[in-house]
Structure formats: structure tokens, C-alpha cells
Design an enzyme around this catalytic site. Structure first.
Site, PDB file in Angstrom:
ATOM      1  N   TRP A 322      43.578  58.243  18.200  1.00 47.98           N
ATOM      2  CA  TRP A 322      42.966  59.110  19.232  1.00 47.98           C
ATOM      3  C   TRP A 322      43.185  60.579  18.917  1.00 47.98           C
ATOM      4  O   TRP A 322      42.537  61.452  19.454  1.00 47.98           O
ATOM      5  CB  TRP A 322      43.518  58.766  20.632  1.00 47.98           C
ATOM      6  CG  TRP A 322      44.961  59.135  20.883  1.00 47.98           C
ATOM      7  CD1 TRP A 322      46.029  58.884  20.057  1.00 47.98           C
ATOM      8  CD2 TRP A 322      45.505  59.818  22.024  1.00 47.98           C
ATOM      9  NE1 TRP A 322      47.196  59.345  20.634  1.00 47.98           N
ATOM     10  CE2 TRP A 322      46.905  59.923  21.851  1.00 47.98           C
ATOM     11  CE3 TRP A 322      44.947  60.330  23.194  1.00 47.98           C
ATOM     12  CZ2 TRP A 322      47.753  60.532  22.780  1.00 47.98           C
ATOM     13  CZ3 TRP A 322      45.790  60.937  24.130  1.00 47.98           C
ATOM     14  CH2 TRP A 322      47.176  61.044  23.913  1.00 47.98           C
ATOM     15  N   ASP A 323      44.106  60.862  18.004  1.00 52.97           N
ATOM     16  CA  ASP A 323      44.382  62.233  17.578  1.00 52.97           C
ATOM     17  C   ASP A 323      43.075  62.959  17.236  1.00 52.97           C
ATOM     18  O   ASP A 323      42.897  64.128  17.545  1.00 52.97           O
ATOM     19  CB  ASP A 323      45.268  62.247  16.315  1.00 52.97           C
ATOM     20  CG  ASP A 323      46.549  61.441  16.455  1.00 52.97           C
ATOM     21  OD1 ASP A 323      46.550  60.461  17.219  1.00 52.97           O
ATOM     22  OD2 ASP A 323      47.541  61.761  15.767  1.00 52.97           O
ATOM     23  N   GLU A 464      54.494  56.080  24.508  1.00 49.17           N
ATOM     24  CA  GLU A 464      54.552  54.720  23.952  1.00 49.17           C
ATOM     25  C   GLU A 464      55.887  54.020  24.185  1.00 49.17           C
ATOM     26  O   GLU A 464      56.032  52.849  23.846  1.00 49.17           O
ATOM     27  CB  GLU A 464      54.256  54.789  22.454  1.00 49.17           C
ATOM     28  CG  GLU A 464      52.837  55.263  22.189  1.00 49.17           C
ATOM     29  CD  GLU A 464      52.542  55.498  20.724  1.00 49.17           C
ATOM     30  OE1 GLU A 464      53.479  55.841  19.976  1.00 49.17           O
ATOM     31  OE2 GLU A 464      51.375  55.351  20.335  1.00 49.17           O
ATOM     32  N   LYS A 575      58.273  59.597  25.738  1.00 46.10           N
ATOM     33  CA  LYS A 575      58.156  60.099  24.370  1.00 46.10           C
ATOM     34  C   LYS A 575      57.319  61.369  24.289  1.00 46.10           C
ATOM     35  O   LYS A 575      57.658  62.321  23.603  1.00 46.10           O
ATOM     36  CB  LYS A 575      57.488  59.017  23.525  1.00 46.10           C
ATOM     37  CG  LYS A 575      57.238  59.400  22.085  1.00 46.10           C
ATOM     38  CD  LYS A 575      56.549  58.260  21.381  1.00 46.10           C
ATOM     39  CE  LYS A 575      56.331  58.521  19.916  1.00 46.10           C
ATOM     40  NZ  LYS A 575      55.572  57.432  19.292  1.00 46.10           N
ATOM     41  N   GLN A 576      56.180  61.358  24.998  1.00 47.20           N
ATOM     42  CA  GLN A 576      55.244  62.469  24.836  1.00 47.20           C
ATOM     43  C   GLN A 576      54.430  62.634  26.113  1.00 47.20           C
ATOM     44  O   GLN A 576      54.437  61.753  26.979  1.00 47.20           O
ATOM     45  CB  GLN A 576      54.317  62.198  23.652  1.00 47.20           C
ATOM     46  CG  GLN A 576      53.383  61.017  23.828  1.00 47.20           C
ATOM     47  CD  GLN A 576      52.748  60.577  22.513  1.00 47.20           C
ATOM     48  OE1 GLN A 576      53.348  59.857  21.730  1.00 47.20           O
ATOM     49  NE2 GLN A 576      51.525  61.012  22.275  1.00 47.20           N
TER      50      GLN A 576
END
Ligand code: IFM
Length: 723
Positions: A322-323, A464, A575-576
Site C-alpha cells: 500500500w506504500d 500490524e 507499531k505505526q
């Protein structure tokens, strides 16, 4: 100013060889050449990484193929190798010109110093060229070996077989990939300004030309090498194409190849360079980020996307995540829409793979691969992490459960239309992608007999670390947006409804269309507490401890924090960016009070363990005028590849390389965040949020075929049409 486009590092440290390979990468979209020195063997991880060519060896992970290295040179003086790691260097430095994609190397071995420059031609995607100057400080017998080295780095290889070599004026190396038997050919020619006794031979290590000559103290000799790379995906005759190009380049000579390369790079910068005044370090980091991203754009193809680690090697299986849509697309759509178009055409062409994946899981519509390889093949395996304690593969669920990928793609299809005002991409398959993605969510949603609302159960959001959760806010809202975008096609095609209707008919979509209208409104809205959105059902009930507490529980620096046994899984540490990523992507849905409340809650609970995280926090920080934070996160995003930062390991798996998403994130923060650029159907607005560290930002944007030069200062902004 040269210094804002140039990076040099002095000294030789074997521990930096791998990160220097990323830092000094040169690339042209067709291939990436890691920044290793000419004489490197596979232990230094050299690579000529090919875009879009994949192979699987045995049952190992499929990954992109590295071509044989056609710019190999090794020098021996009086029989002794003048090679890093084998001979003591008096001085050594590597440098890169970000402006023109030129790698350079200067090593003084005492008896001889080697100075070289190397390009992956931006003017001719199949061509690599280099020049080496050899300065002798003693009278000596010299043996110089140059040619095509087959001693290449592979993570899950080998990938090339049936090697065939040809010697002569042009050296040739041909091989085929193991799985699909794709031919790969590399040809090499040299041009030299000195006499030598020349012999050629081939063997297991490749095909080499040996030049023997006597050098007197003070002599300076020059050697140009030209290597051309073609595969069976480019032409039916890769070997002759490679030979023809390498020898044509030799006729032109290195200096002219360099000039053509520089001119091509200048055209790229005319449309994309962001100049930041007020802080030179940040200006360099931003140029570097843009370089790493511009150098890997698939300009030669028109239907390729960009892997998560670009063309810096085989990490992450060379797959597209998806980046590409969420982090790389924004810079391209605003500066080089043809590249943005290519990223999305890749998704249009790989729709069959997404339909197949959905069907395999028992769903309808398009479930795009989490890690997409050629033809939309899913590269993500069931086991993506190796546990550092047991050395056993850990079952991860990214492939099965990270379903937001389809919505991210549909979102970007719509963005392309909204920003460019150009409907052609939607007409040529984009609308079908949007409809099939929406259909996937219809079929993936769970409806309860005793409730009106619809859930997305058993998913993984951008964070994630928490696997298999229900009603991840990001996933639910993006799925809703995907359904609403499919419905918005009616308005987009209002002037030619028959077009949409015939597509709906072709896809047998009539019932789904009606259901979309009904289901989109019922998707469970995320729960909230004091204005803070709960990342997923039950998140607030998890242990609420600090990042430091979780860090203190880590026993091995490489251990994986997520999944069933990871230290983060039972806590609120993420995580993000997840909720914050949602707020960055759908700003119209959240007012500044909501952004501030969520930012304050989640930032302290975010590890920023992915390079995708900082830019989402920075963009939202701009919205709520936390400019000190935005600045700090901008520096983090922009300097990641200069610093050699980012995580290098997930458990026992190497995940290093360049970070295109972070590179794209740096552009987003500068232009969409600090300059506050918004483009809606060709209409441009700016809402600047310049941090005090920046005195002026200048950048071009291309909208509807018109290029504008924007200047933003603390006093206001101007936009001038390019002449
Ligand atoms: O796509 C990302 C993901 O969000 C976090 N892990 C790395 C992937 C590739 O960059």
C-alpha cells in the site's frame, strides 16, 4: 547550490558496507545499482536489481532478480589486489550527487588511487556507465580485470541458470531465470586511453577481460565501462539488444552518456524539486528523499509500480505494498502525473490477480495482494517473521487479514481523478477496480442477526502489532470510503451514464450496486472515549503502559513485537500510525479538535517502528499547528536513507534498504503539510504552516498539464505559471 545535492562519507568501515549500498544507490526505474565499490564480491551485497522481474528458487520466497554486475573492476598492482577489505586504504570515500544520480568513489591504496564515477542512465534505462581514473604512485606491473561478474548477491536465490558467456570486443553474459525461464542478458564494452595486453576468459564467476600493462609513477590512466541489461520481458532478443547498446554507448563515450543522463535528471527536477531555505541539513535531506524516490520511478514502463524497498535489493520480496498508493503516489500525481498513472495502471492490469485472491478466500470482488509481485501475484507468505528465540517461522496474518489494501487502491484511483480532473484512467479500468474493491468489502462484511450495523471482523489495520482484531477504525472507514467512492462514480460519469451502466452490466453488478447504498451507511462507526477513537474493539481494555515499559521487556534487539507472543500485542503500544493515518487520509471527516485529541493519545503510544509512521503524524501535526513536532518528524522521514535508519530486522529477516514511503512522506510533509497545498479538480489552494526553521519553500506542481512554481514564505505565497 551543490552542497544541498551532494553527500560524501569518508573512511572505510566494513560494518557500513550494507547501509552504504543503500545510501549510495543509483537507479533509473529499470534497475538499481547498489552503492558498492567495483571490486565487491557477493559478501558486500552488490546488486543490479531489476524492476518487475521475479523468480522463486525451490520453496524459498519469490523475489526480484539481480542481474550480473557488468561494471566489475578489480586492480592488482605487482600481483597484490587493490581492493577494499583486502588491502589497507590510505583514504577512502564514497559520494553521491543527488542532482544527477552520480555515484563516485575515491580510494587511495598508496601504490594506486582509484577514482570512479558511475551512472544508471536516466536517458537510457538499459544502460550503466562508469569511468575510472587510476593514478599510480610507483612504477609497477598492473593487472586490471573488468567484466561481468556472476558472483551476485541473492537473499533467496540463486535465480539465474544456464549461464552462457561470450568473449571478444564486447563481453556477453546470458542466463535464464529458474522459474519462468526469462532470459537475462548483460553486455559490456570498455574504452581506455592506455595500451595493454588484453585477454578474455569466462568461468563460474562470470566473463572477464584482463588488461596487463606497466605503469610509471605519476601516470594517470582512464577506463570507461559500459554495461547494457535487457531481459526477455523487454525484447525477444535481449542479448543482441544488450550488445548493440553497450557498443553504441562506447562510441558515444562516458562524458556524453553522462551529459545525457544529467539532462534527463534536470527535466525531472524541473517538475519536482522542492527547495527549502533556512536549514541546509533539512534541504539536503529533502533533496535526497526526492532523489531516492525519483530514481526508482518506472518511467520506462507505464504499467509498473514501485516496491517497498525500491530498487535497493530483494528485501520485502521486491513487492509492491500500500506504500505505493498512500505514500508514493502523492508526490508523483502533483509533479509527474504520468508516473502516478503508471502506479495505478499496474493495479488495473493486476486486477485479475486480486479477483483470484478474493475467490481463493471465498469472497467476491478484488482483494489485492498485500505484497504484490508481477501479474498481481501475492508474494506475502503465511510466515513472514522468524522468531529470534526458537528460530521458527512465525505465522503472521498480513496476507489474509490486512484487507484495507483494496480500499487504499480505490481511494487512490479516486484521488487521481479528483486531483488531475482526468477521467481517462477510470474509463480505462480504474472504475472497474473501484467497483470490484467495493464488492469485496460487501462480501467480506459481517452482518449480525440482532443488529443493524455491519462489522469487519478478524482484520489487521496499519498497526500490524495487533493481529486479527474486529472493527479496526482505519479499515472500517476506508471500506466505507471505498463503497462511497464506487457510488460516486455515478456523479463522475454523470455526463455519460451509459458508460457506467454498461460496466455495471458487464460486471453483473446490479444487485451489488443497491447493496452498496445500504451497507455503506451501516458499517460500524468506531467507538470513541473523550473524543479518542478506539483503534479496534477492545483496544482500550489492553494494558495501557508506556513505550519504555514495553521496551524494557524486550530480550533481544531483533525480536518481533507483534503477533501472539510479541511484547506489544497485549498492550496499547502500536507499531505505526493507524487512527492518525485515517485522519491524514480523510481530513474532511475530522475537525481539528478530533485530530488533536487523537494525536495526543496515540503519539505517545506509537513506536514509529515502521518508516511509514512519522509522516502521518507530521501531516496531522501541521493541521493542529504542532509545528515543532511536525518539524522533528519531517527530519526523521527525510533523513532516513542518508542516516541509514529504519529497522533492519523483523525477527531474523533482513528488512533493510531504501525507504520510498518515507521519501514520499517527506515530500508530503513539505508540500501538503508545511505549504498546505490542496488541489481539487485543477483548483489549487494553499494553507501554509511553515515551521520557524524554514524561511522559504519553493516547488513546482503540475496540474492539468500546467506547471506552476509555488513560493511560500512566512509572509504569504505566490504561484507563477512556468514559461
Ligand atoms: O507496508 C508496510 C507496512 O505498513 C509496515 N511494514 C512494512 C511494509 C512495507 O513498507
Amino acid at each position: 547550490m551543490e552542497k544541498l545535492w551532494f553527500l560524501k562519507r569518508s573512511g572505510y568501515d566494513p560494518r557500513s558496507v550494507v547501509s552504504d549500498g543503500n545510501r549510495f544507490l543509483i537507479a533509473n526505474g529499470y534497475m538499481g545499482v547498489r552503492g558498492t565499490v567495483e571490486e565487491s564480491g557477493s559478501d558486500a551485497c552488490p546488486a543490479v536489481n531489476l524492476a518487475g522481474v521475479y523468480d522463486r528458487y525451490g520453496s524459498r520466497w519469490r523475489e526480484p532478480v539481480n542481474a550480473p554486475n557488468g561494471l566489475f573492476v578489480k586492480v592488482f598492482v605487482n600481483g597484490k589486489p587493490m581492493a577494499l577489505g583486502e588491502a589497507e586504504a590510505v583514504s577512502h570515500s564514497l559520494a553521491i550527487s543527488y542532482r544527477h544520480g552520480i555515484f563516485s568513489r575515491d580510494t587511495d591504496f598508496g601504490a594506486v588511487s582509484l577514482s570512479s564515477r558511475r551512472i544508471a542512465s536516466m536517458a537510457q534505462p538499459h544502460l550503466l556507465a562508469s569511468n575510472m581514473q587510476l593514478r599510480f604512485d610507483v612504477d609497477c606491473q598492473v593487472t586490471l580485470c573488468t567484466g561481468i561478474s556472476a558472483d551476485i548477491w541473492d537473499i533467496n536465490g540463486p535465480h539465474l541458470f544456464e549461464y552462457r558467456f561470450e568473449t571478444g570486443d564486447t563481453l556477453l553474459c546470458e542466463a535464464v531465470t529458474g522459474e519462468k525461464k526469462i532470459p537475462v542478458a548483460v553486455a559490456q564494452c570498455v574504452r581506455r586511453d592506455f595500451d595493454a595486453v588484453e585477454t578474455c576468459e569466462s568461468g563460474e564467476g562470470g566473463v572477464m577481460r584482463t588488461l596487463r600493462f606497466f605503469a610509471q609513477k605519476g601516470a594517470v590512466f582512464s577506463l570507461d565501462a559500459f554495461a547494457a541489461v535487457y531481459t526477455g520481458l523487454d525484447t525477444d532478443t535481449p542479448a543482441s539488444a544488450a550488445e548493440a547498446l553497450a557498443s553504441a554507448a562506447r562510441e558515444v563515450g562516458f562524458d556524453d552518456c553522462l551529459k545525457q543522463n544529467c539532462a534527463a535528471w534536470e527535466r525531472i527536477w524541473e517538475s519536482s524539486a522542492v527547495d527549502l531555505e533556512g536549514n541546509d541539513e533539512a534541504a539536503l535531506a529533502l533533496h535526497a528523499s526526492q532523489y531516492y524516490l525519483n530514481s526508482i520511478a518506472p518511467r520506462h514502463a507505464g504499467n509498473l509500480s514501485i516496491p517497498a524497498r525500491g530498487l535497493s535489493g530483494q528485501t520485502y520480496k521486491g513487492a509492491v505494498f500500500w506504500d505505493s498508493e498512500i505514500f508514493l503516489f502523492p508526490m508523483f500525481v502533483h509533479t509527474q502525473p504520468e508516473v502516478a498513472n503508471s502506479l495505478l495502471r499496474y493495479r488495473i492490469e493486476t486486477l485479475p490477480g486480486a479477483l483470484k485472491k478474493a475467490a481463493e478466500y471465498g469472497y467476491r470482488g478484488a482483494f489485492y495482494p498485500w505484497e504484490s509481485q508481477e501479474g498481481g501475484e501475492e508474494g506475502c507468505t503465511n510466515f513472514n517473521v522468524v522468531d529470534v528465540f526458537t528460530h521458527r517461522p512465525v505465522r503472521t496474518y498480513f496476507r489474509d487479514k490486512q484487507i484495507h489494501i483494496s480500499a487504499d487502491i480505490a481511494y487512490t484511483m479516486r484521488q487521481y481523478y479528483e486531483i488531475t480532473g482526468d477521467r481517462s484512467l477510470l474509463e480505462e479500468g480504474g472504475a472497474e477496480v473501484m467497483l470490484q474493491c467495493a464488492r469485496f468489502y460487501l462480501s467480506r462484511a459481517t452482518r449480525h442477526l440482532d443488529r443493524d450495523s455491519v462489522d469487519f471482523a478478524d482484520v489487521i489495520g496499519p498497526d500490524e502489532y495487533h493481529e486479527r482484531v474486529t472493527n479496526n477504525a482505519f479499515t472500517n472507514e476506508m471500506a466505507r470510503h471505498c463503497m462511497e467512492s464506487a457510488l460516486a462514480l455515478e456523479e463522475i460519469f454523470a455526463d455519460c451514464p451509459a458508460r457506467l451502466h454498461s460496466l455495471i452490466e458487464k460486471l453483473d453488478y446490479g444487485c451489488d450496486w443497491k447493496r452498496l447504498k445500504e451497507v455503506a451507511g451501516r458499517i460500524r462507526k468506531p467507538r470513541e472515549k473523550n473524543g479518542v477513537i478506539e483503534q479496534f474493539d477492545g483496544y482500550f481494555a489492553l494494558e495501557d503502559c508506556s513505550l519504555d515499559t514495553v521496551r524494557s521487556r524486550v530480550c533481544d534487539p531483533r525480536e518481533y513485537w507483534g503477533g501472539d507472543h510479541g511484547v506489544a500485542g497485549t498492550t496499547q503500544i502500536i507499531k505505526q500510525a493507524d487512527v492518525i493515518a485515517l485522519m491524514a487520509l480523510l481530513p474532511q471527516q475530522y475537525d481539528t479538535a478530533a485530530v488533536a485529541a487523537n494525536w495526543d493519545y496515540y503519539e505517545g503510544r506509537t513506536e514509529h517502528g515502521s518508516s511509514l509512521s512519522a509522516c502521518m503524524y507530521a501531516l496531522t501535526a501541521c493541521r493542529i499547528h504542532r509545528l515543532d513536532w511536525a518539524w522533528e518528524l519531517f527530519l526523521r522521514s527525510a533523513s532516513i536513507d542518508i542516516q541509514g535508519g529504519g529497522k533492519q530486522w523483523a525477527g531474523e529477516i533482513y528488512i533493510g534498504g531504501t525507504h520510498p514511503a518515507s521519501n514520499g512522506g517527506a515530500w508530503m510533509i513539505a508540500v501538503l503539510g508545511f505549504a498546505g497545498l490542496r488541489v481539487q479538480k485543477g483548483r489549487l489552494e494553499l494553507h501554509p504552516n511553515l515551521p520557524e526553521q524554514i524561511t522559504c519553500l519553493r516547488f513546482p506542481v503540475t496540474i492539468g498539464g500546467r506547471r506552476l512554481h509555488i513560493t511560500v514564505t512566512h509572509d504569504g505565497w505566490t504561484a507563477e505559471e512556468a514559461s
